[in-house]
Design a protein around this motif. Structure first.
Motif, PDB file in Angstrom:
ATOM      1  N   GLN A 112      -0.785   8.617   3.426  1.00  0.00           N
ATOM      2  CA  GLN A 112       0.324   8.014   3.942  1.00  0.00           C
ATOM      3  C   GLN A 112       0.850   7.659   2.824  1.00  0.00           C
ATOM      4  O   GLN A 112       0.207   7.321   1.433  1.00  0.00           O
ATOM      5  N   THR A 113       2.485   7.197   2.955  1.00  0.00           N
ATOM      6  CA  THR A 113       2.525   6.309   1.685  1.00  0.00           C
ATOM      7  C   THR A 113       2.166   4.859   2.368  1.00  0.00           C
ATOM      8  O   THR A 113       2.248   4.253   2.802  1.00  0.00           O
ATOM      9  N   ILE A 114       1.670   4.035   0.961  1.00  0.00           N
ATOM     10  CA  ILE A 114       1.295   2.444   1.529  1.00  0.00           C
ATOM     11  C   ILE A 114       2.703   2.126   0.100  1.00  0.00           C
ATOM     12  O   ILE A 114       2.220   0.813  -0.305  1.00  0.00           O
ATOM     13  N   ALA A 115       3.479   3.015  -0.366  1.00  0.00           N
ATOM     14  CA  ALA A 115       4.350   2.353  -1.266  1.00  0.00           C
ATOM     15  C   ALA A 115       5.279   1.256  -0.782  1.00  0.00           C
ATOM     16  O   ALA A 115       5.007   1.448   0.371  1.00  0.00           O
ATOM     17  N   GLY A 116       5.707   0.319  -1.401  1.00  0.00           N
ATOM     18  CA  GLY A 116       6.025  -1.430  -1.481  1.00  0.00           C
ATOM     19  C   GLY A 116       5.740  -2.006  -1.403  1.00  0.00           C
ATOM     20  O   GLY A 116       4.780  -2.342  -2.296  1.00  0.00           O
ATOM     21  N   ARG A 117       6.442  -3.206  -1.112  1.00  0.00           N
ATOM     22  CA  ARG A 117       6.052  -3.866  -1.672  1.00  0.00           C
ATOM     23  C   ARG A 117       5.488  -4.726  -0.076  1.00  0.00           C
ATOM     24  O   ARG A 117       5.976  -5.378   0.513  1.00  0.00           O
ATOM     25  N   TRP A 118       4.545  -5.326  -0.233  1.00  0.00           N
ATOM     26  CA  TRP A 118       3.751  -6.051   0.584  1.00  0.00           C
ATOM     27  C   TRP A 118       3.190  -7.983   0.050  1.00  0.00           C
ATOM     28  O   TRP A 118       2.763  -7.411  -0.825  1.00  0.00           O
ATOM     29  N   ALA A 119       2.701  -8.551   0.939  1.00  0.00           N
ATOM     30  CA  ALA A 119       2.844  -9.727   0.587  1.00  0.00           C
ATOM     31  C   ALA A 119       1.386  -9.601   2.274  1.00  0.00           C
ATOM     32  O   ALA A 119       1.772 -10.249   3.133  1.00  0.00           O
ATOM     33  N   LEU A 171      -6.099 -22.088  -0.803  1.00  0.00           N
ATOM     34  CA  LEU A 171      -6.778 -22.679  -1.861  1.00  0.00           C
ATOM     35  C   LEU A 171      -7.729 -23.994  -1.468  1.00  0.00           C
ATOM     36  O   LEU A 171      -7.441 -24.374  -0.643  1.00  0.00           O
ATOM     37  N   ASP A 172      -8.658 -24.344  -2.647  1.00  0.00           N
ATOM     38  CA  ASP A 172      -9.238 -25.991  -2.535  1.00  0.00           C
ATOM     39  C   ASP A 172      -8.662 -26.906  -2.255  1.00  0.00           C
ATOM     40  O   ASP A 172      -8.856 -28.161  -1.873  1.00  0.00           O
ATOM     41  N   ASN A 173      -7.131 -26.719  -2.639  1.00  0.00           N
ATOM     42  CA  ASN A 173      -6.020 -27.948  -2.657  1.00  0.00           C
ATOM     43  C   ASN A 173      -5.876 -28.226  -1.865  1.00  0.00           C
ATOM     44  O   ASN A 173      -4.437 -28.608  -0.809  1.00  0.00           O
ATOM     45  N   GLY A 174      -5.760 -26.773  -0.667  1.00  0.00           N
ATOM     46  CA  GLY A 174      -5.199 -27.065   0.490  1.00  0.00           C
ATOM     47  C   GLY A 174      -3.673 -25.959   0.795  1.00  0.00           C
ATOM     48  O   GLY A 174      -3.507 -25.713   1.720  1.00  0.00           O
ATOM     49  N   GLU A 175      -3.477 -25.383  -0.066  1.00  0.00           N
ATOM     50  CA  GLU A 175      -1.562 -24.724  -0.538  1.00  0.00           C
ATOM     51  C   GLU A 175      -2.678 -23.057   0.163  1.00  0.00           C
ATOM     52  O   GLU A 175      -3.506 -23.081  -0.376  1.00  0.00           O
ATOM     53  N   VAL A 176      -1.545 -22.804   0.597  1.00  0.00           N
ATOM     54  CA  VAL A 176      -1.677 -21.384   0.997  1.00  0.00           C
ATOM     55  C   VAL A 176      -2.012 -20.774  -0.072  1.00  0.00           C
ATOM     56  O   VAL A 176      -0.472 -20.640  -0.600  1.00  0.00           O
ATOM     57  N   GLN A 177      -2.036 -19.458  -0.516  1.00  0.00           N
ATOM     58  CA  GLN A 177      -1.810 -18.417  -1.935  1.00  0.00           C
ATOM     59  C   GLN A 177      -0.988 -17.582  -0.814  1.00  0.00           C
ATOM     60  O   GLN A 177      -1.252 -16.173  -0.516  1.00  0.00           O
ATOM     61  N   THR A 178       0.123 -17.332  -1.779  1.00  0.00           N
ATOM     62  CA  THR A 178       0.363 -16.348  -1.042  1.00  0.00           C
ATOM     63  C   THR A 178       0.055 -14.982  -3.292  1.00  0.00           C
ATOM     64  O   THR A 178       0.453 -14.765  -3.570  1.00  0.00           O
ATOM     65  N   THR A 179      -0.132 -13.540  -1.819  1.00  0.00           N
ATOM     66  CA  THR A 179      -0.525 -12.472  -2.790  1.00  0.00           C
ATOM     67  C   THR A 179       0.665 -10.642  -2.567  1.00  0.00           C
ATOM     68  O   THR A 179       0.880 -10.671  -1.534  1.00  0.00           O
ATOM     69  N   LEU A 180       0.924 -11.069  -3.178  1.00  0.00           N
ATOM     70  CA  LEU A 180       2.182  -9.245  -4.108  1.00  0.00           C
ATOM     71  C   LEU A 180       1.166  -7.994  -4.254  1.00  0.00           C
ATOM     72  O   LEU A 180       1.276  -8.418  -5.102  1.00  0.00           O
ATOM     73  N   LEU A 181       1.384  -6.841  -3.268  1.00  0.00           N
ATOM     74  CA  LEU A 181       1.305  -6.162  -4.017  1.00  0.00           C
ATOM     75  C   LEU A 181       2.457  -5.006  -3.879  1.00  0.00           C
ATOM     76  O   LEU A 181       3.251  -5.090  -3.403  1.00  0.00           O
ATOM     77  N   GLU A 182       2.312  -4.751  -5.521  1.00  0.00           N
ATOM     78  CA  GLU A 182       3.803  -3.763  -5.523  1.00  0.00           C
ATOM     79  C   GLU A 182       3.271  -2.232  -5.923  1.00  0.00           C
ATOM     80  O   GLU A 182       2.796  -2.509  -7.152  1.00  0.00           O
TER      81      GLU A 182
END
Ligand code: GLA
Length: 497
Positions: free
Chosen positions: A24-31, A37-48
């Motif tokens: 199946q295709t997983i092509a695309g831009r995923w988030a 993080l340890d400073n409380g910020e939420v980290q976004t990771t993008l998969l292209e």
């Protein structure tokens, strides 16, 4: 009839297998925004991701870094690796379920959805760097820096208490007394900026000044880490637009060493900006009036060895990150061979930190690692747990005669000559003696022969020491030979009459 039925059964079976194993295709831009993080910020990771049949390739981005990735899709299941590391464990494994990627990313459970504009990293303005100018040398690092760094072993799991116990162990193990002085906190110490823009440490480092005081009370020095970009490689706030302010903060804490890691700077700057951007922080450090060793980390981009010293760098990485495995260690040292002419007192090529004692190489391989770093005048930054070192690890990291090769005041970086699977590294030393290392790259023991005519000595050989066997050896008719185990080293220091 029966025959037809049988035929259909076989054909149908083949058809079903073909359909279910069809990728199946997983092509695309995923988030995904699962990581906090340890400073409380939420980290976004993008998969292209791009897909061709069951082959998938693309890039993984956080705000801090981008990596090429590659893998396969079988049905709904995918396994994706860092590109070029398909022999290692996949970094992303999971399934496409109901239009989402449900997976483990570096061991953490994630759910990735198709990226929306709100998932994208903020576009930050390009601020033209000041023009390059001549700067005085800071006079530091007349020999390659020595110490310990948190990254290789702890990565993101480093905190104040661990650093303190490591500082204690630097003293009790004897590391400090043989020259390992810097205790360097790598990435993930950062918190957020206060209302005045001052960068605070996160909850793992409650009081950085108190930590520096503690480290100094042990006769050691403290190192810290930042990036010229908006984010560090691990995604924490970094020094973009705050260079002078951060340098002042580090100096006020009592920091003695800064590793400055390019990473997200590539979101804002071009490679042409490397020199002025590194000079910007070099100037900011000098303006503090505190002696702070300046370690550039941009993986050798743009021939850093040719200009690192001009922007106040005392050392600069020449390669990507080392891993605790033979191939990675040897690859890093080979990659930095062309940089040899540019090493010298005050400015060193850095093939990355030591992995000795981290458990995935043999003792012979670790002796080779230490010997090669010494022969190439590389910084000696241990990356293991100093608190629980085995006697064997100690005997490698604390070998004073090998350390003396690294710390020799002449500061020459050796280059190899190759003969079959044997590589000979020769390093002239300040007192006229010469260090010779013969490394066996093969998977079988080999006979190393060192001959007087190949050694740049002023006179005939007077005496020689085997620095790992810790004994004198005799040259007979101008030659010495010894069996070197697979991936092992013969390391001699040879004196003339
Ligand atoms: C980069 C550097 C490493 C380490 C990490 C921290 O990968 O090359 O040495 O500092 O960043 O995030």
């Amino acid at each position: 009839m029966k025959r037809t039925h049988l035929q259909c059964g076989l054909l149908c079976f083949i058809a079903v297998v073909a359909v279910t194993s069809h990728a199946q295709t997983i092509a695309g831009r995923w988030a995904t925004t699962v990581k906090t993080l340890d400073n409380g910020e939420v980290q976004t990771t993008l998969l292209e991701l791009k897909q061709d049949g069951n082959e998938v390739a693309g890039t993984i981005h956080t705000w801090g870094f981008s990596n090429r990735i590659k893998g396969t899709v079988t049905g709904t299941h995918f396994e994706i690796f860092n590109a070029g590391e398909q022999h290692r464990r996949p970094i992303l494994v999971g399934d496409l379920i109901n239009g989402e990627l449900r997976a483990k990313l570096w061991g953490d459970r994630i759910i990735a959805h198709p990226a929306t504009p709100g998932d994208e990293f903020p576009a930050l303005p390009y601020i033209p760097p000041p023009t390059l100018h001549q700067v005085p040398s800071n006079g530091l690092a007349q020999t390659p820096p020595m110490g310990w760094n948190s990254w290789n072993l702890f990565a993101g799991r480093i905190d104040d208490q661990t650093v303190r116990t490591m500082a204690d162990a630097m003293v009790s193990s004897g590391m400090r007394d043989v020259g390992y002085i810097y205790v360097n906190v790598d990435d993930t110490w950062e918190g957020v900026r206060d209302t005045q823009g001052n960068l605070q440490p996160n909850h793992k480092f409650p009081n950085m000044k108190a930590l520096a005081d503690y480290v100094h009370s042990k006769g050691l020095k403290l190192g810290i880490y930042s990036s010229p970009g908006p984010r560090t490689c691990a995604g924490y706030p970094a020094s973009y637009t705050h260079e002078a302010q951060d340098a002042q903060t580090f100096a006020a804490w009592g920091v003695d060493y800064l590793k400055y890691d390019w990473c997200s700077a590539s979101h804002v700057y071009k490679n042409d900006d490397l020199q002025p951007i590194y000079q910007l922080m070099g100037d900011a450090l000098r303006a503090t009036g505190r002696p702070i060793i300046y370690s550039l980390c941009e993986y050798g981009t743009g021939s850093v060895e040719k200009w690192g010293a001009d922007v106040s760098g005392n050392l600069w990485r020449t390669t990507g990150d080392i891993r605790d495995e033979w191939a990675s260690m040897i690859d890093n040292i080979h990659r930095q061979v062309p940089t040899a002419p540019y090493a010298g007192p005050g400015h060193w090529n850095d093939p990355d930190m030591l992995e000795i004692g981290n458990g995935h190489m043999t003792a012979d391989e670790y002796r080779t690692h230490m010997s090669l770093w010494a022969l190439t005048a590389a910084p000696l930054l241990a990356g293991n747990d100093i608190r629980t070192m085995t006697d064997e690890t100690k005997s490698i990291l604390l070998n004073k005669e090998v350390i003396a090769i690294d710390q020799d005041p002449l500061g020459k970086q050796s280059s190899p000559t190759k003969s079959g699977d044997l590589e000979t590294w020769v390093k002239p030393l300040a007192d006229g003696s010469v260090a010779v290392g013969v490394v066996n790259l093969s998977s079988a023991p080999a006979q190393a022969v060192v001959t007087e005519k190949d050694i740049p000595l002023a006179g005939h050989i007077h005496s020689a020491r085997d620095l790992w066997a810790r004994k004198s050896v005799r040259f007979i008719h101008g030659s010495y030979s010894a069996t070197v185990p697979s991936h092992g080293v013969l390391l001699l220091r040879i004196y003339s009459k």
